[in-house]
Motif scaffolding. Structure first.
Motif, short mmCIF file in Angstrom:
data_model
loop_
_atom_site.label_atom_id
_atom_site.label_comp_id
_atom_site.label_asym_id
_atom_site.label_seq_id
_atom_site.Cartn_x
_atom_site.Cartn_y
_atom_site.Cartn_z
N SER A 23 14.51 -13.72 1.21
CA SER A 23 15.20 -13.34 -0.02
C SER A 23 15.38 -14.54 -0.94
O SER A 23 15.07 -14.47 -2.15
CB SER A 23 16.55 -12.72 0.34
N GLU A 31 18.23 -6.34 0.14
CA GLU A 31 18.09 -4.89 0.05
C GLU A 31 16.74 -4.50 -0.55
O GLU A 31 16.11 -3.54 -0.11
CB GLU A 31 19.23 -4.29 -0.78
N ALA A 32 16.31 -5.23 -1.57
CA ALA A 32 15.03 -4.93 -2.20
C ALA A 32 13.86 -5.21 -1.26
O ALA A 32 12.85 -4.52 -1.28
CB ALA A 32 14.87 -5.74 -3.49
N GLU A 34 13.96 -5.13 2.14
CA GLU A 34 13.97 -4.35 3.38
C GLU A 34 12.95 -3.22 3.40
O GLU A 34 12.25 -3.03 4.40
CB GLU A 34 15.37 -3.78 3.65
N GLY A 35 12.84 -2.48 2.33
CA GLY A 35 11.87 -1.37 2.30
C GLY A 35 10.45 -1.87 2.40
O GLY A 35 9.62 -1.29 3.12
N MET A 36 10.15 -2.97 1.70
CA MET A 36 8.80 -3.53 1.78
C MET A 36 8.52 -4.07 3.17
O MET A 36 7.41 -3.91 3.69
CB MET A 36 8.62 -4.61 0.71
N ARG A 38 9.84 -2.97 5.96
CA ARG A 38 9.62 -1.81 6.83
C ARG A 38 8.18 -1.31 6.71
O ARG A 38 7.55 -0.95 7.70
CB ARG A 38 10.60 -0.68 6.48
N THR A 39 7.67 -1.28 5.49
CA THR A 39 6.29 -0.85 5.26
C THR A 39 5.32 -1.79 5.96
O THR A 39 4.38 -1.35 6.64
CB THR A 39 5.99 -0.80 3.75
N TYR A 41 5.95 -3.80 8.48
CA TYR A 41 6.16 -3.69 9.92
C TYR A 41 5.46 -2.45 10.46
O TYR A 41 4.75 -2.51 11.47
CB TYR A 41 7.66 -3.66 10.22
#
Length: 99
Positions: A23, A31-32, A34-36, A38-39, A41
């Motif tokens: 970060s 937070e921004a 985390e989604g990326m 997860r993708t 991973y």
């Protein structure tokens, strides 16, 4: 132009990082990211850097003092590293070294 996912992968080349480190380095909120992450991973491009997984081992790692897998009193850190698939992807899109 490099995609945001490739930028994250490039940041992990040879340097496992925690989410807060990523970060700060990328100038983005956890937070921004985390989604990326997860993708990446789920696609097999990054993994947790745990003892004896891939190239990560607490025997000679410079991050040993921070590693959640070394010793009993170390605080938990979620340390991410590139997988072989992530490294191959970066070589395909940018043959020169990524810093």
């Amino acid at each position: 132009m490099t995609s945001p996912l490739a930028t994250i992968l490039g940041t992990l080349v040879g340097n496992p990082r925690t989410l807060p480190e990523l970060s700060r380095h990328l100038g983005s909120s956890p937070e921004a990211l985390e989604g990326m992450l997860r993708t990446l991973y789920a696609g097999g491009y990054v993994q947790e850097a745990v003892q004896n997984q891939g190239d990560c081992s607490c025997n000679g790692c410079s991050l040993k003092s921070m590693c959640r897998n070394f010793g009993d009193e170390t605080p938990e850190f979620h340390l991410l590293r590139l997988t072989e698939r992530g490294e191959k992807y970066l070589k395909r899109i940018a043959p020169q070294p990524v810093a």
